[in-house]
Design an enzyme around this catalytic site. Structure first.
Site, PDB file in Angstrom:
ATOM      1  N   ASP A  12       0.925 -16.172 -10.256  1.00  0.00           N
ATOM      2  CA  ASP A  12       2.215 -15.740  -9.711  1.00  0.00           C
ATOM      3  C   ASP A  12       2.954 -14.941 -10.782  1.00  0.00           C
ATOM      4  O   ASP A  12       3.190 -15.442 -11.884  1.00  0.00           O
ATOM      5  CB  ASP A  12       2.996 -17.020  -9.339  1.00  0.00           C
ATOM      6  CG  ASP A  12       4.367 -16.721  -8.761  1.00  0.00           C
ATOM      7  OD1 ASP A  12       4.788 -15.544  -8.738  1.00  0.00           O
ATOM      8  OD2 ASP A  12       5.021 -17.681  -8.343  1.00  0.00           O
ATOM      9  N   ILE A  13       3.334 -13.733 -10.449  1.00  0.00           N
ATOM     10  CA  ILE A  13       3.970 -12.873 -11.457  1.00  0.00           C
ATOM     11  C   ILE A  13       5.336 -13.404 -11.892  1.00  0.00           C
ATOM     12  O   ILE A  13       5.777 -13.133 -12.999  1.00  0.00           O
ATOM     13  CB  ILE A  13       4.067 -11.405 -10.948  1.00  0.00           C
ATOM     14  CG1 ILE A  13       4.238 -10.453 -12.132  1.00  0.00           C
ATOM     15  CG2 ILE A  13       5.179 -11.249  -9.924  1.00  0.00           C
ATOM     16  CD1 ILE A  13       4.012  -9.003 -11.792  1.00  0.00           C
ATOM     17  N   ASN A  26      10.676  -1.432  -2.442  1.00  0.00           N
ATOM     18  CA  ASN A  26      10.732  -0.337  -1.462  1.00  0.00           C
ATOM     19  C   ASN A  26      11.811   0.657  -1.913  1.00  0.00           C
ATOM     20  O   ASN A  26      12.574   0.380  -2.835  1.00  0.00           O
ATOM     21  CB  ASN A  26      10.999  -0.866  -0.051  1.00  0.00           C
ATOM     22  CG  ASN A  26      12.265  -1.687   0.005  1.00  0.00           C
ATOM     23  OD1 ASN A  26      13.349  -1.194  -0.326  1.00  0.00           O
ATOM     24  ND2 ASN A  26      12.153  -2.955   0.389  1.00  0.00           N
ATOM     25  N   VAL A  35       5.457  -9.640  -2.965  1.00  0.00           N
ATOM     26  CA  VAL A  35       5.848  -9.901  -4.343  1.00  0.00           C
ATOM     27  C   VAL A  35       7.342  -9.619  -4.547  1.00  0.00           C
ATOM     28  O   VAL A  35       8.006 -10.294  -5.343  1.00  0.00           O
ATOM     29  CB  VAL A  35       4.939  -9.089  -5.306  1.00  0.00           C
ATOM     30  CG1 VAL A  35       5.222  -7.621  -5.256  1.00  0.00           C
ATOM     31  CG2 VAL A  35       5.039  -9.629  -6.714  1.00  0.00           C
ATOM     32  N   ASP A  36       7.857  -8.657  -3.810  1.00  0.00           N
ATOM     33  CA  ASP A  36       9.290  -8.325  -3.875  1.00  0.00           C
ATOM     34  C   ASP A  36      10.136  -9.551  -3.502  1.00  0.00           C
ATOM     35  O   ASP A  36      11.070  -9.927  -4.222  1.00  0.00           O
ATOM     36  CB  ASP A  36       9.547  -7.163  -2.884  1.00  0.00           C
ATOM     37  CG  ASP A  36      10.867  -6.453  -3.116  1.00  0.00           C
ATOM     38  OD1 ASP A  36      11.591  -6.810  -4.060  1.00  0.00           O
ATOM     39  OD2 ASP A  36      11.174  -5.529  -2.335  1.00  0.00           O
ATOM     40  N   THR A 121      -0.823  -2.758  -2.579  1.00  0.00           N
ATOM     41  CA  THR A 121      -2.009  -3.293  -1.891  1.00  0.00           C
ATOM     42  C   THR A 121      -1.688  -4.304  -0.800  1.00  0.00           C
ATOM     43  O   THR A 121      -2.590  -4.822  -0.147  1.00  0.00           O
ATOM     44  CB  THR A 121      -2.976  -3.971  -2.877  1.00  0.00           C
ATOM     45  OG1 THR A 121      -2.316  -5.096  -3.478  1.00  0.00           O
ATOM     46  CG2 THR A 121      -3.436  -3.023  -3.951  1.00  0.00           C
ATOM     47  N   GLY A 122      -0.412  -4.591  -0.598  1.00  0.00           N
ATOM     48  CA  GLY A 122      -0.032  -5.537   0.446  1.00  0.00           C
ATOM     49  C   GLY A 122       0.461  -4.771   1.661  1.00  0.00           C
ATOM     50  O   GLY A 122      -0.298  -4.080   2.343  1.00  0.00           O
ATOM     51  N   TYR A 124       1.977  -2.082   1.945  1.00  0.00           N
ATOM     52  CA  TYR A 124       1.819  -0.625   1.910  1.00  0.00           C
ATOM     53  C   TYR A 124       0.382  -0.172   2.169  1.00  0.00           C
ATOM     54  O   TYR A 124       0.128   1.023   2.307  1.00  0.00           O
ATOM     55  CB  TYR A 124       2.344  -0.050   0.593  1.00  0.00           C
ATOM     56  CG  TYR A 124       3.864   0.125   0.582  1.00  0.00           C
ATOM     57  CD1 TYR A 124       4.669  -0.488   1.542  1.00  0.00           C
ATOM     58  CD2 TYR A 124       4.492   0.908  -0.365  1.00  0.00           C
ATOM     59  CE1 TYR A 124       6.044  -0.335   1.540  1.00  0.00           C
ATOM     60  CE2 TYR A 124       5.871   1.074  -0.379  1.00  0.00           C
ATOM     61  CZ  TYR A 124       6.646   0.446   0.579  1.00  0.00           C
ATOM     62  OH  TYR A 124       8.004   0.619   0.575  1.00  0.00           O
TER      63      TYR A 124
HETATM   64  P1  ADP Z   1       3.461  -3.403  -1.418  1.00  0.00           P
HETATM   65  O1  ADP Z   1       4.574  -3.266  -0.425  1.00  0.00           O
HETATM   66  O2  ADP Z   1       3.650  -2.513  -2.621  1.00  0.00           O
HETATM   67  O3  ADP Z   1       2.111  -3.256  -0.771  1.00  0.00           O
HETATM   68  P2  ADP Z   1       3.243  -6.347  -1.468  1.00  0.00           P
HETATM   69  O4  ADP Z   1       4.216  -7.273  -2.099  1.00  0.00           O
HETATM   70  O5  ADP Z   1       3.123  -6.388   0.018  1.00  0.00           O
HETATM   71  O6  ADP Z   1       3.614  -4.874  -2.028  1.00  0.00           O
HETATM   72  O7  ADP Z   1       1.813  -6.609  -2.095  1.00  0.00           O
HETATM   73  C1  ADP Z   1       1.431  -6.219  -3.383  1.00  0.00           C
HETATM   74  C2  ADP Z   1       0.496  -7.242  -3.988  1.00  0.00           C
HETATM   75  O8  ADP Z   1       1.252  -8.306  -4.550  1.00  0.00           O
HETATM   76  C3  ADP Z   1      -0.472  -7.898  -3.000  1.00  0.00           C
HETATM   77  O9  ADP Z   1      -1.774  -7.829  -3.548  1.00  0.00           O
HETATM   78  C4  ADP Z   1       0.005  -9.351  -2.945  1.00  0.00           C
HETATM   79  O10 ADP Z   1      -1.080 -10.243  -2.768  1.00  0.00           O
HETATM   80  C5  ADP Z   1       0.602  -9.534  -4.310  1.00  0.00           C
HETATM   81  N1  ADP Z   1       1.578 -10.622  -4.472  1.00  0.00           N
HETATM   82  C6  ADP Z   1       2.343 -11.222  -3.542  1.00  0.00           C
HETATM   83  N2  ADP Z   1       3.117 -12.176  -4.092  1.00  0.00           N
HETATM   84  C7  ADP Z   1       2.829 -12.192  -5.420  1.00  0.00           C
HETATM   85  C8  ADP Z   1       3.274 -12.961  -6.547  1.00  0.00           C
HETATM   86  N3  ADP Z   1       4.188 -13.924  -6.413  1.00  0.00           N
HETATM   87  N4  ADP Z   1       2.745 -12.697  -7.761  1.00  0.00           N
HETATM   88  C9  ADP Z   1       1.817 -11.717  -7.908  1.00  0.00           C
HETATM   89  N5  ADP Z   1       1.355 -10.953  -6.911  1.00  0.00           N
HETATM   90  C10 ADP Z   1       1.845 -11.190  -5.669  1.00  0.00           C
END
Ligand code: ADP
Length: 181
Positions: A12-13, A26, A35-36, A121-122, A124
C-alpha cells in the site's frame, strides 16, 4: 545528478516511509477512487481536498505537490495519467511525462526518496505490461538527485512485471551496473 536506486515493493503506497508519494490523480485534483481515494483517506480527506483545490487542476502528464498531511510522507505529488484510448493518442508520452515531471517536482522540493503507484493502470485503463515498460524505461533513463525510487505494486503480478523488467534492463555501464549482452 545520478541514477537513483529503484526498489520494487508490493503493498500500500500510503504507508511507505518515503519523502514523497505520487498520487495517480485526475485533472480536477478532486479525489476519486483507487489509489487516489486511498491517499485522500489516509492523508486526511478534508485537508488534502482543500490543498488540492488551491492548485487549480493539473493537465495530463504534469505533476503538482501538496503536503502529505497525515501520511508518513512529507509531500504528495499529484500527477495525471493518460486515459487509454487505444495507444495512438500519445498515451505513452503522457505516461512517461508523469514519471519525469514527478521526479522533477520531488527534486525541487528537496525529496530524497519517492514512491510511485502504477499510474494509469486502474480506472484509466492503460495495459499493465505496457505501463510497466514505460515506468521502468523512463525511470532508468532519467537522471535525478533522488536516492531511492520505490515502485509500489498493489498486486503480485505488477511487482513481478517490474522485477522482470528491471532484471532485463541493466543499468548503463557508467552508472556502475552490468553491461548489456
Ligand atoms: P488511474 O486512474 O491512474 O488508472 P487507479 O487508482 O485506478 O489510477 O489505479 C492505479 C493503480 O494503483 C492500480 O494498479 C491499482 O491497483 C493501484 N492501487 C490502488 N490502490 C493502491 C494503494 N493503496 N497503494 C498502491 N497502489 C494502489
Amino acid at each position: 545528478m545520478g541514477r537513483p536506486r529503484i526498489v520494487v515493493v508490493e503493498g500500500d503506497i500510503t504507508v511507505q516511509p518515503v519523502d514523497a508519494v505520487v498520487n495517480a490523480a485526475n485533472e480536477h485534483l478532486a479525489g476519486g477512487g483507487g489509489v487516489d481515494g486511498a491517499i485522500h483517506r489516509a492523508a486526511g480527506a478534508a485537508e488534502l481536498h482543500a490543498a488540492c483545490a488551491a492548485l487549480g487542476g493539473c493537465p495530463p502528464g504534469d505533476a503538482k505537490a501538496t503536503p502529505g498531511f497525515r501520511l508518513p510522507a512529507r509531500w504528495i505529488i499529484h500527477t495525471v495519467g493518460p486515459r487509454w484510448r487505444g495507444g495512438g493518442r500519445g498515451e505513452r508520452e503522457v505516461l512517461a511525462s508523469c514519471y519525469r515531471r514527478s521526479l522533477a517536482v520531488a527534486e525541487e522540493l528537496g525529496a530524497r526518496s519517492i514512491a510511485f503507484p502504477a499510474i494509469a493502470t486502474g480506472a484509466y485503463g492503460y495495459p499493465p505490461e505496457e505501463a510497466a515498460e514505460v515506468a521502468v524505461g523512463t525511470l532508468l533513463t532519467t537522471l535525478s538527485r533522488l536516492e531511492e525510487i520505490r515502485l509500489v505494486a498493489f498486486d503480485r503480478a505488477t511487482a513481478d512485471r517490474y522485477r522482470r523488467l528491471l532484471t532485463r534492463s541493466p543499468r548503463p555501464p557508467e552508472a556502475g551496473g552490468q553491461p548489456g549482452r
